[in-house]
Design a protein around this motif. Structure first.
Motif, PDB file in Angstrom:
ATOM      1  N   THR A 248     -32.551  -2.344   4.406  1.00  0.00           N
ATOM      2  CA  THR A 248     -33.956  -1.919   4.417  1.00  0.00           C
ATOM      3  C   THR A 248     -34.880  -2.911   5.110  1.00  0.00           C
ATOM      4  O   THR A 248     -35.921  -2.523   5.620  1.00  0.00           O
ATOM      5  CB  THR A 248     -34.456  -1.706   2.986  1.00  0.00           C
ATOM      6  OG1 THR A 248     -34.207  -2.905   2.245  1.00  0.00           O
ATOM      7  CG2 THR A 248     -33.732  -0.549   2.329  1.00  0.00           C
ATOM      8  N   LYS A 249     -34.513  -4.177   5.110  1.00  0.00           N
ATOM      9  CA  LYS A 249     -35.402  -5.157   5.762  1.00  0.00           C
ATOM     10  C   LYS A 249     -34.634  -6.430   6.095  1.00  0.00           C
ATOM     11  O   LYS A 249     -33.559  -6.700   5.537  1.00  0.00           O
ATOM     12  CB  LYS A 249     -36.586  -5.492   4.862  1.00  0.00           C
ATOM     13  CG  LYS A 249     -36.218  -6.232   3.596  1.00  0.00           C
ATOM     14  CD  LYS A 249     -37.457  -6.691   2.839  1.00  0.00           C
ATOM     15  CE  LYS A 249     -38.110  -5.513   2.115  1.00  0.00           C
ATOM     16  NZ  LYS A 249     -39.153  -5.970   1.179  1.00  0.00           N
ATOM     17  N   ASN A 250     -35.207  -7.178   7.014  1.00  0.00           N
ATOM     18  CA  ASN A 250     -34.719  -8.521   7.336  1.00  0.00           C
ATOM     19  C   ASN A 250     -35.706  -9.543   6.789  1.00  0.00           C
ATOM     20  O   ASN A 250     -36.915  -9.351   6.888  1.00  0.00           O
ATOM     21  CB  ASN A 250     -34.585  -8.716   8.849  1.00  0.00           C
ATOM     22  CG  ASN A 250     -33.476  -7.860   9.444  1.00  0.00           C
ATOM     23  OD1 ASN A 250     -32.412  -7.704   8.843  1.00  0.00           O
ATOM     24  ND2 ASN A 250     -33.746  -7.278  10.600  1.00  0.00           N
ATOM     25  N   ARG A 251     -35.184 -10.599   6.183  1.00  0.00           N
ATOM     26  CA  ARG A 251     -36.060 -11.643   5.654  1.00  0.00           C
ATOM     27  C   ARG A 251     -35.619 -12.986   6.265  1.00  0.00           C
ATOM     28  O   ARG A 251     -34.427 -13.329   6.246  1.00  0.00           O
ATOM     29  CB  ARG A 251     -35.947 -11.702   4.137  1.00  0.00           C
ATOM     30  CG  ARG A 251     -36.714 -12.843   3.516  1.00  0.00           C
ATOM     31  CD  ARG A 251     -36.730 -12.744   2.012  1.00  0.00           C
ATOM     32  NE  ARG A 251     -37.534 -11.616   1.534  1.00  0.00           N
ATOM     33  CZ  ARG A 251     -37.779 -11.374   0.241  1.00  0.00           C
ATOM     34  NH1 ARG A 251     -37.279 -12.177  -0.674  1.00  0.00           N
ATOM     35  NH2 ARG A 251     -38.505 -10.348  -0.111  1.00  0.00           N
ATOM     36  N   VAL A 252     -36.571 -13.731   6.814  1.00  0.00           N
ATOM     37  CA  VAL A 252     -36.260 -15.021   7.428  1.00  0.00           C
ATOM     38  C   VAL A 252     -36.224 -16.098   6.356  1.00  0.00           C
ATOM     39  O   VAL A 252     -37.229 -16.357   5.679  1.00  0.00           O
ATOM     40  CB  VAL A 252     -37.312 -15.378   8.503  1.00  0.00           C
ATOM     41  CG1 VAL A 252     -37.023 -16.755   9.100  1.00  0.00           C
ATOM     42  CG2 VAL A 252     -37.329 -14.316   9.603  1.00  0.00           C
ATOM     43  N   PHE A 253     -35.056 -16.697   6.181  1.00  0.00           N
ATOM     44  CA  PHE A 253     -34.888 -17.764   5.202  1.00  0.00           C
ATOM     45  C   PHE A 253     -33.600 -18.511   5.559  1.00  0.00           C
ATOM     46  O   PHE A 253     -32.638 -17.913   6.055  1.00  0.00           O
ATOM     47  CB  PHE A 253     -34.789 -17.179   3.784  1.00  0.00           C
ATOM     48  CG  PHE A 253     -34.826 -18.227   2.705  1.00  0.00           C
ATOM     49  CD1 PHE A 253     -35.909 -19.077   2.564  1.00  0.00           C
ATOM     50  CD2 PHE A 253     -33.771 -18.349   1.818  1.00  0.00           C
ATOM     51  CE1 PHE A 253     -35.934 -20.039   1.569  1.00  0.00           C
ATOM     52  CE2 PHE A 253     -33.792 -19.307   0.812  1.00  0.00           C
ATOM     53  CZ  PHE A 253     -34.881 -20.147   0.691  1.00  0.00           C
ATOM     54  N   ASN A 254     -33.586 -19.793   5.311  1.00  0.00           N
ATOM     55  CA  ASN A 254     -32.445 -20.601   5.748  1.00  0.00           C
ATOM     56  C   ASN A 254     -31.522 -20.919   4.573  1.00  0.00           C
ATOM     57  O   ASN A 254     -31.791 -21.819   3.786  1.00  0.00           O
ATOM     58  CB  ASN A 254     -32.953 -21.897   6.396  1.00  0.00           C
ATOM     59  CG  ASN A 254     -31.875 -22.571   7.209  1.00  0.00           C
ATOM     60  OD1 ASN A 254     -30.858 -21.946   7.546  1.00  0.00           O
ATOM     61  ND2 ASN A 254     -32.080 -23.819   7.534  1.00  0.00           N
ATOM     62  N   LEU A 255     -30.430 -20.172   4.469  1.00  0.00           N
ATOM     63  CA  LEU A 255     -29.397 -20.474   3.488  1.00  0.00           C
ATOM     64  C   LEU A 255     -28.328 -21.351   4.143  1.00  0.00           C
ATOM     65  O   LEU A 255     -28.287 -21.461   5.377  1.00  0.00           O
ATOM     66  CB  LEU A 255     -28.784 -19.173   2.966  1.00  0.00           C
ATOM     67  CG  LEU A 255     -29.680 -18.372   2.005  1.00  0.00           C
ATOM     68  CD1 LEU A 255     -29.046 -17.027   1.668  1.00  0.00           C
ATOM     69  CD2 LEU A 255     -29.983 -19.150   0.727  1.00  0.00           C
ATOM     70  N   PRO A 256     -27.449 -21.989   3.394  1.00  0.00           N
ATOM     71  CA  PRO A 256     -26.450 -22.901   3.982  1.00  0.00           C
ATOM     72  C   PRO A 256     -25.636 -22.240   5.086  1.00  0.00           C
ATOM     73  O   PRO A 256     -25.253 -21.080   5.001  1.00  0.00           O
ATOM     74  CB  PRO A 256     -25.582 -23.253   2.778  1.00  0.00           C
ATOM     75  CG  PRO A 256     -26.495 -23.164   1.617  1.00  0.00           C
ATOM     76  CD  PRO A 256     -27.407 -22.007   1.923  1.00  0.00           C
TER      77      PRO A 256
END
Length: 633
Positions: free
Chosen positions: A422-430
């Motif tokens: 449903t959406k893309n979310r910008v976040f930095n996971l390992p």
């Protein structure tokens, strides 16, 4: 006067032609000697990265020696052409072949011995600075000064052998020429430059083909080889055919041609480009290789810094045997406490799942929403309050472009529907990679179908939340090194830390930089020397031309302008072509090596070579114009 004195006087009286050759040869000897001095240093084997650095020096020595051989051989050919008239006159005066051979052999050997002496002495004078630089960039430990007897002997043996072989080859070259051919020498009238439309178009097509291959999303080794071959062949035809064809087209435009001294420099440019086409081709290939290598190393360093700064958890630990996993995690966390580290932990239970979408297929990590919220709370990111069982949210790291797929084809079991993204979310996971967040019950269904799960332990240490880069003297690096060693002592576990990753990569690129900078400087100086030889071989012809033109009205200002344009094209065109090729290649391979940005390394590398060429151009133009001014009426 002895024969040795005669040869010595010849070298001294032809110092104008020998100057750049001697300078470049001495510089090659100096670089070879300083690398040998580093290679034989008694302390180098006792350092942490000394073994790798020593291997790098060995490779550099071989490259330098091979290039030195080619450079000296080519330069000698230019000298023979410049001095063939003298050799022809000596032959007419009764000089025997044996005496001519001895004269040429002694002249080459004399220059070689002077170059070896000057190179070793200058290497010794700069040795302290060189060892200090090597210590800082390669091995980190201080390297003391020592008397490099082995390095001196190796350098003398290698270059005496090189100059003897080249001198013998020179004798073979001159022996094949007839007296009349030698007397004509470089003053032989030039023929009208000939070009082929077919070969010109072929060169253009080859260059376009190499660009089109590099623009593909996926590049295989075979495609890169084809690109290299088409690019090199295209460059060859560019200088031998296409560039001369362009000049000939300009000559046909009377409106353009009959303005100021254009007629003069455009007419001469066609001859100069044709005569120097192979030299320009070699110089361009040499500069391109050096420029691409420099930009590549700079891109790795830049990416390394970015990875360090974006690594959200400073420590990661994995125990890959389920039977001992809990015990190993307990041991590792006990070690963290012994090191006095306070930490926040994220246990990531994830699976690497094949995703099929409208724009292609790829693998992404799938995690439950509860696990994502735990990581987000530690890292200060936004929570996902609600997620439906038929939807998924893709987590995209800041440095990646979000895919456009809307459906994720997951294994949910018989009768179950796939989820919609449903959406893309910008976040930095390992890992700076894509994650697909699904509802906890959906994750359990996938786990029932594919019971293959990857469990990683991530640790965030608040006291290491700083913006600066670490050094080998920093406490973070020392503790990280001990933690990795501790994990390595377990037979079925490993740990990775951002500090050790960064320092290891920095040391590795430091070795490449250290080796590459000197080789690039050598290539740059040698390429300028190639052009210097060609210009001064043709100087007598140019002096005759400008003297005739000055008698019919050409003034000194117009002569300077015309000469500057011609020399400028010869010196700057190769570096501009090399810069364009570097930009195309680096942008083509950017995604393959996961480089975020390559323009800064490209401009840095190309700018350094351009600056060096401009300096060479200014020096040589000054010397060249000074010679021409002497014949102006």
């Amino acid at each position: 006067m002895s024969f040795l004195q005669f040869a010595s006087n010849n070298v001294r009286r032809n110092s104008r032609a020998y100057f750049a050759y001697f300078l470049s040869s001495a510089f090659m000897v100096m670089i070879f000697f300083t690398y040998a001095m580093f290679f034989f240093h008694p302390d180098i084997g006792q350092t942490g990265t000394g073994g790798i650095a020593r291997q790098g020096m060995q490779i550099a020595e071989v490259i330098l020696y091979v290039f030195s051989f080619l450079f000296v051989l080519y330069s000698t050919g230019s000298f023979l052409k410049a001095r063939s008239k003298e050799f022809g006159i000596l032959t007419l005066l009764g000089a025997e072949n044996r005496q001519m051979n001895l004269l040429i052999f002694l002249e080459n050997l004399l220059i070689g011995l002077l170059s070896i002496g000057a190179g070793i002495v200058s290497g010794l004078l700069l040795s302290k600075l060189f060892l200090l630089l090597a210590s800082k960039t390669v091995v980190t430990e201080q390297l003391g000064f020592y008397f490099p007897a082995k390095a001196i002997l190796l350098t003398i043996a290698a270059f005496v052998l090189l100059f003897i072989v080249i001198s013998m080859a020179t004798v073979m070259m001159i022996r094949r020429r007839r007296i009349l051919e030698m007397i004509k020498g470089a003053s032989k009238p030039k023929e009208e430059p000939k070009t082929s439309w077919i070969l010109s178009l072929l060169g253009l097509v080859l260059l376009v083909v190499s660009c089109l291959i590099l623009s593909q999303d996926e590049l295989t080794f075979k495609m890169l080889c084809i690109t290299a071959v088409t690019g090199i062949l295209g460059t060859y035809f560019f200088f031998t055919q296409l560039s001369v064809m362009v000049i000939r087209c300009l000559k046909r435009s009377r409106r353009f041609l009959w303005q100021g001294p254009r007629l003069l420099w455009i007419s001469e440019m066609a001859y100069k480009l044709k005569d120097n086409a192979r030299v320009l081709f070699m110089v361009t290939v040499v500069i391109s290789i050096a420029c691409m290598s420099t930009a590549f190393v700079l891109s790795i360093e830049q990416q390394s810094r970015r990875d360090f700064e974006s690594m959200t958890f400073q420590i990661e630990f994995n125990s890959y045997e389920p039977a001992t996993a809990d015990a190993n995690v307990a041991k590792f966390e006990d070690q963290l406490r012994k090191e006095g580290l306070a930490y926040e932990k994220w246990e990531s239970k994830r699976m690497y799942h094949f995703i099929r979408g409208s724009s292609g297929e790829d693998y992404e990590y799938v995690i439950p929403v509860s696990s994502y919220n735990k990581a987000a709370s530690i890292l200060g990111g936004p929570q996902i309050e609600r997620i439906q069982s038929d939807e998924a949210i893709r987590i995209v790291p800041p440095n990646k472009e979000a895919p456009t797929e809307e459906m994720a084809d997951l294994d949910l079991g018989p009768g179950e529907k796939n989820v919609r993204i449903t959406k893309n979310r910008v976040f930095n996971l390992p890992g700076s990679t894509l994650y697909l967040v699904v509802a906890d019950d959906v994750f359990s269904k996938i786990l029932n179908e594919r019971p293959q799960i990857d469990i990683m332990q991530y640790y965030k240490v608040p006291q290491w939340d700083h913006n600066g880069l670490v050094t080998e003297d920093s406490s973070e690096y020392k503790i990280s090194k001990r933690l990795e060693d501790h994990a390595g002592s377990m037979s079925d576990a490993y740990a990775r830390t951002r500090a050790v990753n960064y320092i290891d990569l920095k040391n590795m690129t430091g070795i490449f930089s250290f080796v590459g900078v000197f080789i690039a400087a050598l290539f740059s100086l040698s390429s300028a020397s190639f052009l210097y030889f060609k210009l001064f071989v043709e100087l007598d012809n140019d002096r005759a031309v400008y003297r005739s033109l000055s008698k019919v009205g050409l003034d000194t200002r117009e002569m300077k302008r015309s000469s500057a344009i011609q020399i400028g094209v010869l010196f700057l065109l190769p570096v501009l072509v090399a810069a364009a090729q570097t930009a195309i290649v680096m942008n083509g391979i950017k995604d393959q090596f996961d480089f975020h940005e390559v323009w800064t390394p490209i401009f840095t590398a190309a700018g350094a070579f351009l600056l060096a060429q401009v300096i060479y151009f200014l020096i040589i133009r000054s010397r060249y114009v000074r010679q021409l001014k002497k014949v102006m009426v």
